[in-house]
Scaffold this motif. Structure first.
Motif, PDB file in Angstrom:
ATOM      1  N   GLY A 133     -16.202 -13.767 -49.684  1.00 23.60           N
ATOM      2  CA  GLY A 133     -16.557 -12.639 -48.578  1.00 23.60           C
ATOM      3  C   GLY A 133     -17.816 -13.016 -47.774  1.00 23.60           C
ATOM      4  N   VAL A 134     -18.080 -14.234 -47.525  1.00 25.41           N
ATOM      5  CA  VAL A 134     -19.038 -14.662 -46.513  1.00 25.41           C
ATOM      6  C   VAL A 134     -18.691 -14.392 -45.217  1.00 25.41           C
ATOM      7  CG1 VAL A 134     -20.687 -16.515 -45.790  1.00 25.41           C
ATOM      8  CG2 VAL A 134     -20.134 -15.974 -48.448  1.00 25.41           C
ATOM      9  N   ARG A 135     -19.409 -13.657 -44.446  1.00 21.25           N
ATOM     10  CA  ARG A 135     -18.842 -13.515 -43.131  1.00 21.25           C
ATOM     11  C   ARG A 135     -19.478 -14.589 -42.254  1.00 21.25           C
ATOM     12  NH1 ARG A 135     -15.794  -9.160 -40.615  1.00 21.25           N
ATOM     13  NH2 ARG A 135     -15.785  -8.205 -42.419  1.00 21.25           N
ATOM     14  N   ALA A 136     -19.036 -15.651 -41.777  1.00 17.78           N
ATOM     15  CA  ALA A 136     -19.764 -16.508 -40.848  1.00 17.78           C
ATOM     16  C   ALA A 136     -19.493 -16.200 -39.566  1.00 17.78           C
ATOM     17  CB  ALA A 136     -18.898 -17.995 -41.188  1.00 17.78           C
ATOM     18  N   LEU A 137     -18.552 -15.673 -38.775  1.00 17.76           N
ATOM     19  CA  LEU A 137     -18.483 -15.063 -37.560  1.00 17.76           C
ATOM     20  C   LEU A 137     -17.988 -13.730 -37.633  1.00 17.76           C
ATOM     21  CD1 LEU A 137     -16.566 -18.083 -35.530  1.00 17.76           C
ATOM     22  CD2 LEU A 137     -18.936 -17.597 -35.821  1.00 17.76           C
ATOM     23  N   ASP A 138     -18.604 -12.901 -36.771  1.00 14.74           N
ATOM     24  CA  ASP A 138     -18.381 -11.365 -36.759  1.00 14.74           C
ATOM     25  C   ASP A 138     -18.128 -10.876 -35.484  1.00 14.74           C
ATOM     26  OD1 ASP A 138     -18.444  -8.921 -37.493  1.00 14.74           O
ATOM     27  OD2 ASP A 138     -20.403  -8.441 -38.111  1.00 14.74           O
ATOM     28  N   GLY A 139     -16.904 -11.090 -35.055  1.00 14.06           N
ATOM     29  CA  GLY A 139     -16.320 -10.384 -33.732  1.00 14.06           C
ATOM     30  C   GLY A 139     -17.095 -10.928 -32.578  1.00 14.06           C
ATOM     31  N   VAL A 140     -16.860 -12.466 -32.671  1.00 12.75           N
ATOM     32  CA  VAL A 140     -17.649 -13.158 -31.725  1.00 12.75           C
ATOM     33  C   VAL A 140     -16.483 -13.309 -30.433  1.00 12.75           C
ATOM     34  CG1 VAL A 140     -18.002 -15.675 -30.911  1.00 12.75           C
ATOM     35  CG2 VAL A 140     -18.865 -14.598 -33.258  1.00 12.75           C
ATOM     36  N   SER A 141     -16.892 -13.035 -29.149  1.00 13.03           N
ATOM     37  CA  SER A 141     -16.332 -13.231 -27.870  1.00 13.03           C
ATOM     38  C   SER A 141     -17.154 -14.028 -26.838  1.00 13.03           C
ATOM     39  CB  SER A 141     -16.040 -11.865 -27.233  1.00 13.03           C
ATOM     40  OG  SER A 141     -15.099 -11.006 -28.056  1.00 13.03           O
ATOM     41  N   VAL A 142     -16.496 -15.281 -26.611  1.00  8.18           N
ATOM     42  CA  VAL A 142     -17.508 -15.910 -25.698  1.00  8.18           C
ATOM     43  C   VAL A 142     -16.313 -17.236 -25.157  1.00  8.18           C
ATOM     44  CG1 VAL A 142     -17.899 -17.746 -27.481  1.00  8.18           C
ATOM     45  CG2 VAL A 142     -19.122 -17.712 -25.415  1.00  8.18           C
ATOM     46  N   GLY A 143     -16.659 -17.592 -23.683  1.00 13.38           N
ATOM     47  CA  GLY A 143     -15.588 -18.363 -22.990  1.00 13.38           C
ATOM     48  C   GLY A 143     -16.651 -19.683 -22.536  1.00 13.38           C
ATOM     49  N   PHE A 144     -15.998 -20.780 -22.522  1.00 15.19           N
ATOM     50  CA  PHE A 144     -16.463 -22.014 -22.112  1.00 15.19           C
ATOM     51  C   PHE A 144     -15.826 -22.675 -20.846  1.00 15.19           C
ATOM     52  CE2 PHE A 144     -17.128 -21.662 -26.655  1.00 15.19           C
ATOM     53  CZ  PHE A 144     -18.495 -21.655 -26.821  1.00 15.19           C
ATOM     54  N   ALA A 145     -16.408 -22.440 -19.641  1.00 16.56           N
ATOM     55  CA  ALA A 145     -15.748 -22.505 -18.486  1.00 16.56           C
ATOM     56  C   ALA A 145     -15.559 -24.132 -18.114  1.00 16.56           C
ATOM     57  CB  ALA A 145     -16.808 -22.295 -17.182  1.00 16.56           C
ATOM     58  N   ARG A 146     -14.479 -24.452 -17.402  1.00 20.13           N
ATOM     59  CA  ARG A 146     -13.943 -25.896 -17.136  1.00 20.13           C
ATOM     60  C   ARG A 146     -15.107 -26.449 -16.355  1.00 20.13           C
ATOM     61  NH1 ARG A 146      -9.027 -28.012 -17.059  1.00 20.13           N
ATOM     62  NH2 ARG A 146      -8.134 -26.098 -16.980  1.00 20.13           N
ATOM     63  N   GLY A 147     -15.435 -27.719 -16.816  1.00 15.85           N
ATOM     64  CA  GLY A 147     -16.294 -28.570 -16.062  1.00 15.85           C
ATOM     65  C   GLY A 147     -17.911 -28.054 -16.249  1.00 15.85           C
ATOM     66  N   SER A 148     -18.011 -27.430 -17.388  1.00 18.73           N
ATOM     67  CA  SER A 148     -19.466 -27.050 -17.741  1.00 18.73           C
ATOM     68  C   SER A 148     -19.945 -27.698 -19.134  1.00 18.73           C
ATOM     69  CB  SER A 148     -19.537 -25.416 -18.096  1.00 18.73           C
ATOM     70  OG  SER A 148     -18.782 -25.139 -19.113  1.00 18.73           O
ATOM     71  N   PHE A 149     -21.178 -27.707 -19.304  1.00 17.80           N
ATOM     72  CA  PHE A 149     -21.903 -28.096 -20.542  1.00 17.80           C
ATOM     73  C   PHE A 149     -22.662 -27.048 -21.095  1.00 17.80           C
ATOM     74  CE2 PHE A 149     -24.909 -32.030 -21.892  1.00 17.80           C
ATOM     75  CZ  PHE A 149     -24.571 -31.805 -23.319  1.00 17.80           C
ATOM     76  N   THR A 150     -22.035 -26.547 -22.394  1.00 17.65           N
ATOM     77  CA  THR A 150     -22.867 -25.544 -23.199  1.00 17.65           C
ATOM     78  C   THR A 150     -23.231 -25.899 -24.343  1.00 17.65           C
ATOM     79  OG1 THR A 150     -20.958 -24.136 -22.247  1.00 17.65           O
ATOM     80  CG2 THR A 150     -22.429 -23.170 -24.168  1.00 17.65           C
ATOM     81  N   ALA A 151     -24.440 -25.612 -24.740  1.00 13.44           N
ATOM     82  CA  ALA A 151     -24.999 -25.775 -25.934  1.00 13.44           C
ATOM     83  C   ALA A 151     -24.972 -24.402 -26.727  1.00 13.44           C
ATOM     84  CB  ALA A 151     -26.686 -26.157 -25.696  1.00 13.44           C
ATOM     85  N   VAL A 152     -24.619 -24.667 -28.125  1.00 12.05           N
ATOM     86  CA  VAL A 152     -24.405 -23.589 -29.197  1.00 12.05           C
ATOM     87  C   VAL A 152     -25.736 -23.788 -30.060  1.00 12.05           C
ATOM     88  CG1 VAL A 152     -22.971 -22.397 -30.605  1.00 12.05           C
ATOM     89  CG2 VAL A 152     -21.908 -23.492 -28.662  1.00 12.05           C
ATOM     90  N   MET A 153     -26.563 -22.803 -30.098  1.00 12.78           N
ATOM     91  CA  MET A 153     -27.538 -22.750 -31.090  1.00 12.78           C
ATOM     92  C   MET A 153     -27.655 -21.532 -31.794  1.00 12.78           C
ATOM     93  SD  MET A 153     -30.508 -24.485 -28.530  1.00 12.78           S
ATOM     94  CE  MET A 153     -31.061 -25.387 -30.122  1.00 12.78           C
ATOM     95  N   GLY A 154     -28.690 -21.642 -32.854  1.00 13.69           N
ATOM     96  CA  GLY A 154     -28.885 -20.655 -33.860  1.00 13.69           C
ATOM     97  C   GLY A 154     -29.568 -21.131 -35.057  1.00 13.69           C
ATOM     98  N   PRO A 155     -30.047 -20.223 -35.913  1.00 16.71           N
ATOM     99  CA  PRO A 155     -30.687 -20.462 -37.280  1.00 16.71           C
ATOM    100  C   PRO A 155     -29.788 -21.096 -37.890  1.00 16.71           C
ATOM    101  CG  PRO A 155     -31.478 -18.199 -36.356  1.00 16.71           C
ATOM    102  CD  PRO A 155     -30.265 -18.756 -35.550  1.00 16.71           C
ATOM    103  N   SER A 156     -30.132 -21.626 -39.021  1.00 16.38           N
ATOM    104  CA  SER A 156     -29.167 -22.314 -40.163  1.00 16.38           C
ATOM    105  C   SER A 156     -28.248 -20.984 -40.786  1.00 16.38           C
ATOM    106  CB  SER A 156     -30.057 -22.796 -41.152  1.00 16.38           C
ATOM    107  OG  SER A 156     -29.206 -23.225 -42.240  1.00 16.38           O
ATOM    108  N   GLY A 157     -27.197 -21.409 -40.760  1.00 11.83           N
ATOM    109  CA  GLY A 157     -26.260 -20.256 -41.432  1.00 11.83           C
ATOM    110  C   GLY A 157     -25.777 -19.304 -40.389  1.00 11.83           C
TER     111      GLY A 157
END
Length: 249
Positions: free
Chosen positions: A28-52
């Motif tokens: 029952g561990v909810r790792a993602l909760d309704g995530v909506s996000v896009g990554f554009a062509r030709g872009s560099f995206t860093a994904v960050m956040g606390p542990s867990g």
């Protein structure tokens, strides 16, 4: 000079798009909760956040390595959340490159064979000229016959970068690609990633815990408790650090 497909010439669109993605692990561990996000062509995206916070789970779902419990993941125009094996494997091999913290090279193979391995596994004809140019770009021209054990950690990660680009993927996913490297070597690897975006039009999505690494990206996307918690455009290390401190309070 080998002609490189410059994806910047294509119509602007997100190479990867997640819509309402939820991932619930066993127990029952909810790792993602309704995530909506896009990554554009030709872009560099860093994904960050606390542990867990769900960073690696987001990466794995976006790359088709893990299936979401619900929601859509569109990669290179296909909803990979609905694909079955072996079609899913074929889509990953055709459109995705991976760079991990642990390099994941095959010790028994030469640098050259490691770079060409994904294309051979996919049953496609390797582009040897492009592979040579990539090895030159990452500073390993002349080391094609070396084995991973004969290289430094930074050199092994450079091989992994060349391998990730060898099939001209739509997107490269990096999971802490500089985490096992010293500061100087890590900076060199980040500079290579930046050059792949600026010079080749590559699309890179990188999970990192390092604000200095995130500052090389065009955008930093933040996660907290499995949800999107904001983003920064053209982030500085100081801005990222401040945002991370807010998320960990």
């Amino acid at each position: 000079m080998v002609q490189v497909r410059d994806v910047r010439q294509a119509p602007p669109r997100d190479v990867v798009e997640l819509t309402g993605v939820t991932k619930v692990h066993p127990g029952g561990v909810r790792a993602l909760d309704g995530v909506s996000v896009g990554f554009a062509r030709g872009s560099f995206t860093a994904v960050m956040g606390p542990s867990g916070s769900g960073k690696s789970t987001l990466l794995h779902c976006a790359a088709g390595l893990d299936r979401p419990t619900s929601g859509r993941v569109v990669l290179a125009g296909q909803d990979v959340a609905t694909l079955r094996e072996p079609k899913l494997t074929a889509v990953r091999r055709a459109h995705v490159g991976f760079v991990f913290q642990s390099f994941n090279l095959v010790d028994s193979l030469s640098v050259w064979d490691n770079v060409l391995l994904p294309q051979r596994l996919a049953g496609t004809r390797p582009d040897r000229g492009w592979a040579r140019e990539l090895l030159a770009r990452v500073g390993l021209a002349g080391r094609e016959k070396a084995r991973p054990g004969q290289l430094s950690g930074g050199q092994q990660q450079r091989v992994a970068l060349a391998r990730a680009l060898a099939g001209r993927p739509e997107v490269i996913f990096g999971d802490e690609p500089t985490g096992a490297l010293d500061l100087t070597t890590g900076r060199d690897v980040l500079a290579l990633l930046r050059s792949f975006v600026d010079e080749l039009g590559a699309t890179i999505v990188m999970v990192t815990h390092d604000p200095a690494a995130a500052a090389w990206a065009d955008r930093a996307v933040f996660l907290a408790d499995g949800r999107i918690a904001g983003e920064l455009s053209s982030p500085s290390a100081e801005q990222v650090s401040a945002r991370m401190m807010e998320l960990t309070r």
